[in-house]
Design a protein around this motif. Sequence first.
Motif, PDB file in Angstrom:
ATOM      1  N   ILE A   1       0.745  -0.975  -0.078  1.00  0.00           N
ATOM      2  CA  ILE A   1      -0.139   0.052   0.071  1.00  0.00           C
ATOM      3  C   ILE A   1       0.913   1.304  -0.096  1.00  0.00           C
ATOM      4  CG2 ILE A   1      -1.830   1.461   1.369  1.00  0.00           C
ATOM      5  CD1 ILE A   1      -2.851  -1.158   2.264  1.00  0.00           C
ATOM      6  N   VAL A   2       1.940   1.391   0.881  1.00  0.00           N
ATOM      7  CA  VAL A   2       2.768   2.276   0.932  1.00  0.00           C
ATOM      8  C   VAL A   2       3.463   2.744  -0.387  1.00  0.00           C
ATOM      9  CG1 VAL A   2       4.922   3.299   2.056  1.00  0.00           C
ATOM     10  CG2 VAL A   2       3.167   2.021   3.468  1.00  0.00           C
ATOM     11  N   ALA A   3       3.963   1.543  -1.286  1.00  0.00           N
ATOM     12  CA  ALA A   3       4.712   1.720  -2.443  1.00  0.00           C
ATOM     13  C   ALA A   3       3.710   2.125  -3.328  1.00  0.00           C
ATOM     14  CB  ALA A   3       5.434   0.233  -2.775  1.00  0.00           C
ATOM     15  N   GLY A   4       2.296   1.749  -3.468  1.00  0.00           N
ATOM     16  CA  GLY A   4       1.516   1.974  -4.419  1.00  0.00           C
ATOM     17  C   GLY A   4       1.037   3.324  -4.298  1.00  0.00           C
ATOM     18  N   ILE A   5       0.922   4.017  -3.146  1.00  0.00           N
ATOM     19  CA  ILE A   5       0.537   5.356  -3.032  1.00  0.00           C
ATOM     20  C   ILE A   5       1.635   6.062  -3.332  1.00  0.00           C
ATOM     21  CG2 ILE A   5      -0.374   7.373  -1.328  1.00  0.00           C
ATOM     22  CD1 ILE A   5      -2.030   5.015  -0.080  1.00  0.00           C
ATOM     23  N   LYS A   6       2.875   5.848  -2.865  1.00  0.00           N
ATOM     24  CA  LYS A   6       3.848   6.672  -3.196  1.00  0.00           C
ATOM     25  C   LYS A   6       4.230   6.898  -4.885  1.00  0.00           C
ATOM     26  CE  LYS A   6       9.075   6.935  -2.454  1.00  0.00           C
ATOM     27  NZ  LYS A   6      10.019   6.603  -1.593  1.00  0.00           N
TER      28      LYS A   6
ATOM     29  N   GLY B   1       2.853   9.675  -6.850  1.00  0.00           N
ATOM     30  CA  GLY B   1       3.563  10.701  -6.910  1.00  0.00           C
ATOM     31  C   GLY B   1       3.190  11.877  -6.329  1.00  0.00           C
ATOM     32  N   ARG B   2       1.939  11.995  -5.532  1.00  0.00           N
ATOM     33  CA  ARG B   2       1.605  13.310  -5.036  1.00  0.00           C
ATOM     34  C   ARG B   2       1.768  13.163  -3.539  1.00  0.00           C
ATOM     35  NH1 ARG B   2      -3.268  15.566  -8.565  1.00  0.00           N
ATOM     36  NH2 ARG B   2      -4.512  13.644  -8.648  1.00  0.00           N
ATOM     37  N   VAL B   3       1.367  12.118  -2.801  1.00  0.00           N
ATOM     38  CA  VAL B   3       1.425  12.015  -1.469  1.00  0.00           C
ATOM     39  C   VAL B   3       2.241  10.741  -1.068  1.00  0.00           C
ATOM     40  CG1 VAL B   3      -0.633  13.472  -0.938  1.00  0.00           C
ATOM     41  CG2 VAL B   3      -0.621  11.039  -1.291  1.00  0.00           C
ATOM     42  N   GLY B   4       2.515  10.679   0.236  1.00  0.00           N
ATOM     43  CA  GLY B   4       3.013   9.537   0.951  1.00  0.00           C
ATOM     44  C   GLY B   4       2.087   8.892   1.776  1.00  0.00           C
ATOM     45  N   VAL B   5       2.259   7.756   2.554  1.00  0.00           N
ATOM     46  CA  VAL B   5       1.283   7.361   3.614  1.00  0.00           C
ATOM     47  C   VAL B   5       2.085   6.662   4.539  1.00  0.00           C
ATOM     48  CG1 VAL B   5       0.974   5.143   2.420  1.00  0.00           C
ATOM     49  CG2 VAL B   5      -0.912   6.106   4.053  1.00  0.00           C
TER      50      VAL B   5
END
Length: 472
Positions: free
Chosen positions: A416-421, A424-428
Amino acid sequence: MRAALPAAAGLGVALQIALIATGLARPLLLAVSVVAVLVAVGAVWVLARRAVHAAGRERVAWTVVAVGTLLWMVGTALSLRTAIVRDIRPPPQPEALIGGTGAMLAMLCPIVGPSTSLPWRERLRMATEGGMAAAALFVPVWAFLLAPAYRHVGGVFTTVIAVAVCVQIITTAMSLVLLSRHQAHGPTAFTMLAAAFGVFGVTTVVYGAFVLTGRSNQMASVSALMTVGTFLLLAMGRYPMPADVPPWGGAATGRRAVLPYLPVLAAFPVAATQWFTGGFDGMLFATMSALFALILLRQFLVLGEVEKARAELQYQATHDHLTGLANRKLLYERAARWGRDRTPVALLLLDLDGFKQINDRFGHAVGDEVLVEVAGVLRAVIPERHTAARLGGDEFAVVLDPAPEVAEVAELGERIVAGIKACGRVGVSVGLAHEPTGRATLGMMLSNADAALYKAKAAGKGRVVLAPVALT
């Protein structure tokens, strides 16, 4: 214009009743027919101008109704000439055929005009309402007009009149259905067209009654009603042609919703009267049977719509309106069954990194796009049997029930962390709570996951931190 329409309609109906009841001089009948023709000329001119200045499907729609009105006007003018010279011929007269062709052509306008179509269930529901209204309208027409005509006149003469009357009954039923539909932006050109159809339908039935009873052989006898119909066509040119939604779309709500049912209310007393007076024949039996079947079908469709509406309300109550993910309410409902079968559960609590800066710099519209983007990542990563939810703001939760081993849950959090990162707009940052016995409550799991999430933020963000649930 809104006040002028009912005023003109009321005046026309009152004048028609006066002409019929008092038997006023023939010149007055002809004068009113001349007015109808003149109004029709104006309607053709206005509709043709709208067709010239329109484009695409709207131009086709305006052209169809303009040509149909032109033919109807020609038929009316020929009827007026026939009345003046007293040229009495058996039906079908050429003017009736020309006028009827024009009316049928104008009826195509609601079909070619809209650029979108209705779902099959909506089309079936409206067809059912139209059939129900048509069957109900046919009952008194048959009982008091066509059945006596077949008994006393008969032959091709009566059949031709009967066919014309039945076609106009269908037209009138269509008008009732179209007028019952809700228009979000007020009346449109199709509202006026539907009203004109209804007036022309009533006109034809009245004219057929006069012909079959031998009281009139000329179209001038219904000239006042014709004037009302042509005035509605003239008014049609002052309203917009709907192009984005079907003109018959929208729910039938409010007082207008009862329009298709008004003939049904009249059909049953007529049928009962015919039953007790011995006039309930095979045609009435078949029509009433069809009416009952259509009413049952309509109620069946209504039940389906109610169930669909209930399911939609249930969905709206349990899902986030922006992302479509489950909301906190649904999350608690699914957590209520924890502990019944002692299966392990896990909860991932997510908080976006840098989301506030996105909102402050680019605005809430872009922030909403980011939230929808995150929801798409969760749908792609989380298996369907588990629950992804938006708790509010930029906070999300993922419940795994039953949960795999802690290592697999942590690996899912990393994805999930890699997918959201990668977006390119936010991290988690992710806090993970795992309970192997399934005896924890959602509140306990959220508390532990929140503590783990705080540690993930403090450790530099963009990571998964585990905080096992400690049961007391």
